[in-house]
Design an enzyme around this catalytic site. Structure first.
Site, short mmCIF file in Angstrom:
data_model
loop_
_atom_site.label_atom_id
_atom_site.label_comp_id
_atom_site.label_asym_id
_atom_site.label_seq_id
_atom_site.Cartn_x
_atom_site.Cartn_y
_atom_site.Cartn_z
N HIS A 114 38.45 37.02 42.34
CA HIS A 114 38.93 36.46 41.07
C HIS A 114 40.34 35.88 41.11
O HIS A 114 40.78 35.28 40.14
CB HIS A 114 38.88 37.52 39.97
CG HIS A 114 40.01 38.50 40.04
ND1 HIS A 114 40.00 39.59 40.85
CD2 HIS A 114 41.20 38.54 39.40
CE1 HIS A 114 41.12 40.27 40.72
NE2 HIS A 114 41.88 39.66 39.85
C1 UD1 Z 1 44.33 38.17 34.97
C2 UD1 Z 1 45.69 38.38 35.63
C3 UD1 Z 1 45.49 38.81 37.07
C4 UD1 Z 1 44.57 40.01 37.16
C5 UD1 Z 1 43.28 39.76 36.41
C6 UD1 Z 1 42.46 41.02 36.39
C7 UD1 Z 1 47.46 36.89 34.77
C8 UD1 Z 1 48.29 35.70 35.05
N1 UD1 Z 1 46.48 37.13 35.64
O1 UD1 Z 1 43.69 37.11 35.65
O2 UD1 Z 1 46.74 39.18 37.63
O3 UD1 Z 1 44.30 40.28 38.51
O4 UD1 Z 1 43.58 39.37 35.06
O5 UD1 Z 1 41.12 40.78 36.14
O6 UD1 Z 1 47.71 37.58 33.80
N2 UD1 Z 1 37.68 34.99 30.86
C9 UD1 Z 1 36.53 35.22 30.15
N3 UD1 Z 1 36.41 36.40 29.48
C10 UD1 Z 1 37.37 37.35 29.46
C11 UD1 Z 1 38.57 37.10 30.18
C12 UD1 Z 1 38.69 35.91 30.87
O7 UD1 Z 1 35.61 34.40 30.14
O8 UD1 Z 1 37.20 38.41 28.82
C13 UD1 Z 1 37.78 33.71 31.64
C14 UD1 Z 1 38.37 32.56 30.84
O9 UD1 Z 1 37.75 31.40 31.26
C15 UD1 Z 1 39.82 32.56 31.31
C16 UD1 Z 1 39.70 33.00 32.76
O10 UD1 Z 1 38.64 33.95 32.76
O11 UD1 Z 1 40.43 31.30 31.19
C17 UD1 Z 1 40.95 33.64 33.31
O12 UD1 Z 1 41.38 34.73 32.48
P1 UD1 Z 1 42.94 35.14 32.45
O13 UD1 Z 1 43.10 36.39 31.65
O14 UD1 Z 1 43.77 33.99 32.09
O15 UD1 Z 1 43.26 35.43 33.95
P2 UD1 Z 1 42.48 36.33 35.01
O16 UD1 Z 1 41.97 35.45 36.08
O17 UD1 Z 1 41.54 37.24 34.32
N1 UDP Z 2 36.60 46.71 38.12
C1 UDP Z 2 35.51 47.09 37.35
N2 UDP Z 2 34.41 46.28 37.32
C2 UDP Z 2 34.34 45.12 38.03
C3 UDP Z 2 35.46 44.75 38.82
C4 UDP Z 2 36.58 45.56 38.82
O1 UDP Z 2 35.54 48.16 36.72
O2 UDP Z 2 33.31 44.43 37.94
C5 UDP Z 2 37.80 47.58 38.12
C6 UDP Z 2 38.24 48.03 39.48
O3 UDP Z 2 37.51 49.16 39.89
C7 UDP Z 2 39.71 48.32 39.26
C8 UDP Z 2 40.10 47.24 38.28
O4 UDP Z 2 38.90 46.83 37.63
O5 UDP Z 2 39.90 49.58 38.67
C9 UDP Z 2 40.73 46.09 39.03
O6 UDP Z 2 40.78 44.99 38.23
P1 UDP Z 2 40.81 43.50 38.81
O7 UDP Z 2 40.24 43.45 40.16
O8 UDP Z 2 40.21 42.65 37.75
O9 UDP Z 2 42.38 43.19 38.80
P2 UDP Z 2 43.59 43.37 39.83
O10 UDP Z 2 43.64 44.80 40.22
O11 UDP Z 2 43.34 42.44 40.97
O12 UDP Z 2 44.77 42.93 39.05
#
Ligand code: UD1
Ligand code: UDP
Length: 354
Positions: A203
């Site tokens: 991701h």
């Molecule tokens: C964010 C964090 C990242 C973290 C990740 C955990 C920032 C800059 N990035 O990235 O550090 O590792 O969360 O998962 O804060 N979307 C949905 N549904 C949701 C959430 C997101 O469809 O509930 C989609 C949307 O298209 C959105 C994209 O995911 O634009 C990205 O979501 P966003 O929260 O901006 O960043 P993450 O990639 O989730």
């Molecule tokens: N996680 C989860 N379901 C998923 C993917 C991740 O419960 O389908 C959990 C994972 O076990 C960990 C946390 O989400 O506890 C990590 O989040 P993510 O990988 O989105 O973010 P990051 O740690 O890279 O910021």
């Protein structure tokens, strides 16, 4: 002690679970959900499974560009802080929700507590790196998971308010491991057996938003000969579509994001984990499963130094080679990341000082 906690993204819900519990046992917590993550599978399921209290404020900010998202959170968190007048604000990790919370509080002279302080990738192109550097530099309490994190802060001139408390994600794994074994049926639902599959997550913006990197990862996935389970983040679903990339290999089973208990169960029983997640690298370590990380650098350098994690970037050949060959003898690996009492240590310190 009255603490406003700001969370918004999946990894923050996980980290907040034990700390919220500990704060509420001894004082008052006002929980603010920014709404950065909002799908049921990215948000609500964590509150239910990890028994995180219902947020007192839900800001529903949702997905936007960095500036629009962070700016809207900043305005809305500021309103909450002016109303609630807490003794401290608590944030986790390195997302836009972390930065917005920290900045709003710092400008109102409300002291900031940062859990997972001092982490660095030294890659300023990552939005997370900007968020963590700025948050650390406005924080009053810097709760570091590792000695490396303490060293990073001191080399930036931050020497006050630092506590080495270990990693709060270990508290969560310890608390939920048996529950996952009892309650999760994900292995039977997917008809897979322990140690017969690769668990994959993907991701990170640096991978998903670069068509060359995402293309290389997809081409490696399309070559895999072993069963792989890929709970796919919504960001990646969108980017695959945008770039016209497809996972066509029948060995790779793409499923929606799973809840924490299913994820823990999938991690513990995987033969290897292939990921670009921060949290999943550590959970692989705790579960004693070899980790292959699709990044060029990691903040969790200890896992690489201890030989349990290997960096492969977005290089197809290296991904496939490591999936075949990477093994770890965990009997030789010492414990790291603390003793699983991080949440209590954090709240002890806050209680003493507030
Ligand atoms: C964010 C964090 C990242 C973290 C990740 C955990 C920032 C800059 N990035 O990235 O550090 O590792 O969360 O998962 O804060 N979307 C949905 N549904 C949701 C959430 C997101 O469809 O509930 C989609 C949307 O298209 C959105 C994209 O995911 O634009 C990205 O979501 P966003 O929260 O901006 O960043 P993450 O990639 O989730
Ligand atoms: N996680 C989860 N379901 C998923 C993917 C991740 O419960 O389908 C959990 C994972 O076990 C960990 C946390 O989400 O506890 C990590 O989040 P993510 O990988 O989105 O973010 P990051 O740690 O890279 O910021």
């Amino acid at each position: 002690m009255k603490v406003v906690t700001v969370v918004g993204a999946r990894p923050q819900f996980v980290k907040a679970a034990p700390v919220s519990r500990a704060i509420r046992a001894r004082g008052q917590e006002v929980l603010v959900h920014t709404g950065q993550h909002y799908d049921q599978s990215m948000s609500d399921i964590f509150f239910e499974e990890l028994q995180i209290p219902h947020p007192e404020y839900h800001l529903h900010v949702g997905s936007k560009s960095h500036g629009a998202q962070t700016g809207e959170m900043l305005t809305r968190v500021e309103e909450v802080l002016m109303k609630e007048k807490p003794d401290a604000l608590l944030v986790y990790g390195d997302t836009n929700s972390t930065l917005a919370g920290a900045l709003a509080a710092a400008k109102l002279h409300i002291p900031v507590a940062h859990v997972e302080a001092g982490l660095r990738s030294f890659n300023r192109r990552m939005p997370e790196e900007i968020n963590r550097v700025l948050t650390d530099h406005v924080s009053r309490w810097l709760f570091c998971p590792t000695e490396t994190a303490v060293r990073h802060l001191s080399s930036e001139g931050v020497t006050e308010g630092i506590s080495l408390v270990g990693d709060v994600m270990l508290d969560v794994v310890n608390f939920n491991r048996k529950l996952a074994e009892e309650r999760s049926h994900i292995l039977s639902e997917l008809a897979i057996t322990p140690k017969s599959y690769l668990l994959v997550t993907l991701h990170r913006a640096e991978n998903t938003d670069d068509p060359a990197r995402l293309g290389a990862i997809v081409s490696a996935l399309n070559e895999l000969t072993m069963t792989a389970i890929l709970p796919l983040h919504p960001r990646t679903v969108g980017k695959l579509e945008q770039f016209g990339l497809q996972i066509t290999n029948p060995n790779v089973r793409v499923i929606p994001p799973v809840g924490y208990l299913d994820m823990l169960q999938l991690e513990v029983h995987a033969s290897k984990i292939l990921t670009d997640s921060g949290g999943v690298q550590k959970e692989a370590f705790f579960a004693q499963v070899p980790c292959i990380t699709m990044r060029d650098e990691t903040e969790w350098t200890e896992t690489v130094e201890l030989g349990t994690n290997v960096l492969v970037g977005a290089n197809s050949a290296q991904i496939l080679e490591m999936v075949e060959q990477f093994t770890v003898d965990f009997s030789e690996v010492p414990a790291a990341f603390g003793d699983g009492t991080t949440a209590t240590q954090i709240v002890d310190i806050l209680e003493k000082e507030l």
